[in-house]
Write a protein that holds these residues in place. Structure first.
Motif, short mmCIF file in Angstrom:
data_model
loop_
_atom_site.label_atom_id
_atom_site.label_comp_id
_atom_site.label_asym_id
_atom_site.label_seq_id
_atom_site.Cartn_x
_atom_site.Cartn_y
_atom_site.Cartn_z
N LEU A 63 0.72 -1.30 -0.03
CA LEU A 63 0.00 -0.02 0.07
C LEU A 63 0.85 1.39 0.28
N GLU A 64 1.95 1.14 0.43
CA GLU A 64 2.81 2.67 0.78
C GLU A 64 3.21 2.46 -0.63
N THR A 65 3.75 1.68 -1.26
CA THR A 65 4.47 1.82 -2.57
C THR A 65 3.10 2.35 -3.71
N GLN A 66 1.84 1.87 -3.42
CA GLN A 66 0.88 2.27 -4.43
C GLN A 66 0.43 3.84 -3.95
N ILE A 67 0.63 4.27 -2.73
CA ILE A 67 0.49 5.65 -2.62
C ILE A 67 1.49 6.41 -3.10
N GLU A 68 2.61 6.11 -3.23
CA GLU A 68 3.77 6.89 -3.93
C GLU A 68 3.39 6.75 -5.38
N ILE A 69 3.09 5.74 -5.87
CA ILE A 69 2.86 5.70 -7.48
C ILE A 69 1.43 6.62 -7.53
N SER A 70 0.46 6.82 -6.81
CA SER A 70 -0.58 7.53 -6.86
C SER A 70 -0.09 9.20 -6.96
N LEU A 71 1.02 9.35 -5.93
CA LEU A 71 1.74 10.87 -6.02
C LEU A 71 2.30 10.89 -7.24
N ARG A 72 2.90 10.24 -7.84
CA ARG A 72 3.59 10.42 -8.94
C ARG A 72 2.74 10.74 -10.14
N LEU A 73 1.86 10.02 -10.21
CA LEU A 73 0.57 10.07 -11.21
C LEU A 73 -0.14 11.19 -11.09
N GLY A 74 -0.02 11.70 -9.88
CA GLY A 74 -0.73 12.92 -9.81
C GLY A 74 -2.16 12.71 -9.45
N PHE A 75 -2.44 11.58 -8.76
CA PHE A 75 -3.78 11.54 -8.26
C PHE A 75 -4.03 11.95 -6.86
N ILE A 76 -2.88 11.94 -6.42
CA ILE A 76 -3.01 12.55 -4.70
C ILE A 76 -1.88 13.71 -4.49
N VAL A 77 -2.03 14.51 -3.66
CA VAL A 77 -1.13 15.39 -3.40
C VAL A 77 -0.38 15.08 -2.19
N ALA A 78 0.81 15.83 -1.99
CA ALA A 78 1.95 15.31 -1.32
C ALA A 78 1.22 15.16 0.36
N GLU A 79 0.32 15.98 0.76
CA GLU A 79 -0.25 16.22 2.15
C GLU A 79 -0.98 14.63 2.23
N LYS A 80 -1.80 14.36 1.34
CA LYS A 80 -2.63 13.36 1.50
C LYS A 80 -1.62 12.13 1.48
N ARG A 81 -0.65 11.95 0.72
CA ARG A 81 0.50 10.93 0.84
C ARG A 81 1.05 10.78 2.18
N ASP A 82 1.51 12.19 2.91
CA ASP A 82 1.84 12.04 4.04
C ASP A 82 0.95 11.68 5.09
N PHE A 83 -0.16 11.87 5.02
CA PHE A 83 -1.27 11.52 5.93
C PHE A 83 -1.44 10.15 5.90
N LEU A 84 -1.67 9.47 4.97
CA LEU A 84 -1.92 8.04 4.66
C LEU A 84 -0.72 7.41 5.01
N LEU A 85 0.74 7.68 4.84
CA LEU A 85 1.75 7.11 5.55
C LEU A 85 2.11 6.98 6.69
N GLU A 86 1.68 8.04 7.36
CA GLU A 86 1.56 8.29 8.79
C GLU A 86 0.94 7.39 9.41
N LYS A 87 -0.41 7.02 9.04
CA LYS A 87 -1.55 6.15 9.61
C LYS A 87 -0.68 4.70 9.18
N ILE A 88 -0.31 4.37 8.33
CA ILE A 88 0.44 2.95 7.93
C ILE A 88 1.61 2.94 8.70
N ASP A 89 2.33 3.77 8.93
CA ASP A 89 3.39 3.68 10.00
C ASP A 89 3.30 3.65 11.34
N HIS A 90 1.85 4.00 11.71
CA HIS A 90 1.68 4.01 13.22
C HIS A 90 1.25 2.49 13.40
#
Length: 102
Positions: A63-90
């Motif tokens: 999921l972390e990898t797919q979130i990064e891909i989503s950012l690179r493709l412009g489907f999400i913004v960096a703030e959303k990526r950071d928010f999701l990755l923080e939840k996953i890290d926790h």
């Protein structure tokens, strides 16, 4: 469960042509996290439970990898990526602590 909810909310905004691509992959990986925790717990044996918890960590990495891909493709913004990755890290930290306790 929060990760699943956030991933569903996020992927609803993805382009329609991604419905059977990245959207589905992200949703499956997110759903896999609480599902494997529940299934492992239901096995009632620590060794099996640990095995399912390691699957959880694998799904989280996916999921972390797919979130990064989503950012690179412009489907999400960096703030959303950071928010999701923080939840996953926790969730990953809690999972690792649970593995250590077992």
């Amino acid at each position: 469960m929060e990760i699943v909810e956030e991933v569903y909310k996020t992927t609803q905004k993805f382009p329609a042509y991604e419905l059977y691509g990245l959207t589905t992959q992200m949703r499956r990986a997110a759903i896999s996290i609480p599902s494997n925790i529940a299934e492992g717990f239901a096995r009632k044996h620590n060794k099996e439970y640990k095995q399912f918890l390691y699957v959880v960590l694998g799904s989280s990495s996916e999921l972390e990898t797919q979130i990064e891909i989503s950012l690179r493709l412009g489907f999400i913004v960096a703030e959303k990526r950071d928010f999701l990755l923080e939840k996953i890290d926790h969730a990953n930290r809690m999972t690792m602590n649970l593995i250590k306790c077992l």
